[in-house]
Design a protein around this motif. Structure first.
Motif, PDB file in Angstrom:
ATOM      1  N   ASN A   1      -4.940  -0.931   9.094  1.00  0.00           N
ATOM      2  CA  ASN A   1      -4.957  -2.347   8.723  1.00  0.00           C
ATOM      3  C   ASN A   1      -4.634  -3.248   9.911  1.00  0.00           C
ATOM      4  OD1 ASN A   1      -5.250  -2.331   5.608  1.00  0.00           O
ATOM      5  ND2 ASN A   1      -3.808  -0.701   6.098  1.00  0.00           N
TER       6      ASN A   1
ATOM      7  N   ILE B   1      -0.921   3.595   8.231  1.00  0.00           N
ATOM      8  CA  ILE B   1      -1.216   2.387   7.464  1.00  0.00           C
ATOM      9  C   ILE B   1      -1.413   1.195   8.398  1.00  0.00           C
ATOM     10  CG2 ILE B   1      -0.220   0.700   5.868  1.00  0.00           C
ATOM     11  CD1 ILE B   1       1.117   3.126   4.450  1.00  0.00           C
TER      12      ILE B   1
ATOM     13  N   ILE C   1       0.843  -1.193   0.000  1.00  0.00           N
ATOM     14  CA  ILE C   1       0.000   0.000   0.000  1.00  0.00           C
ATOM     15  C   ILE C   1       0.880   1.245   0.000  1.00  0.00           C
ATOM     16  CG2 ILE C   1      -0.250  -0.043   2.528  1.00  0.00           C
ATOM     17  CD1 ILE C   1      -3.145   0.988   2.096  1.00  0.00           C
ATOM     18  N   TRP C   2       0.555   2.197  -0.836  1.00  0.00           N
ATOM     19  CA  TRP C   2       1.270   3.469  -0.947  1.00  0.00           C
ATOM     20  C   TRP C   2       2.774   3.274  -1.111  1.00  0.00           C
ATOM     21  CZ3 TRP C   2      -1.242   6.330   3.758  1.00  0.00           C
ATOM     22  CH2 TRP C   2      -2.601   6.530   3.511  1.00  0.00           C
TER      23      TRP C   2
END
Length: 84
Positions: free
Chosen positions: A68, A64, A7-8
């Motif tokens: 998550n 993040i 992610i990212w």
């Protein structure tokens, strides 16, 4: 080493041979690297180490991980066949 998510630009993963440790997650992006303990009972995280990361990078990866949190804990527990 199981990868939990990308992610990212960050790759979040843990090592498959470290099941005797508490839940944790490694994250890397470019030449940055860090490890955070996942404190399930406290719904919190604690930085174990970071390398080559600015305060902005640390804020980003913390965000993040918190977003998550359950996915990370569930991935660890499913991989090692544990229950939370």
């Amino acid at each position: 080493m199981p990868t939990v998510l990308f992610i990212w630009g960050w790759r979040l993963y843990f090592y498959a041979n470290e099941n005797k440790e508490p839940i944790y997650i490694h994250a890397e992006k470019g030449d940055m690297d860090c490890k955070y303990w996942i404190l399930v009972d406290e719904m919190d995280i604690k930085e174990e180490f970071s390398y080559n990361m600015s305060p902005k990078d640390k804020r980003e990866i913390r965000k993040i991980i918190f977003q998550n949190f359950d996915t990370i804990a569930d991935s660890w527990n499913n991989f090692f066949k544990k229950t939370t």
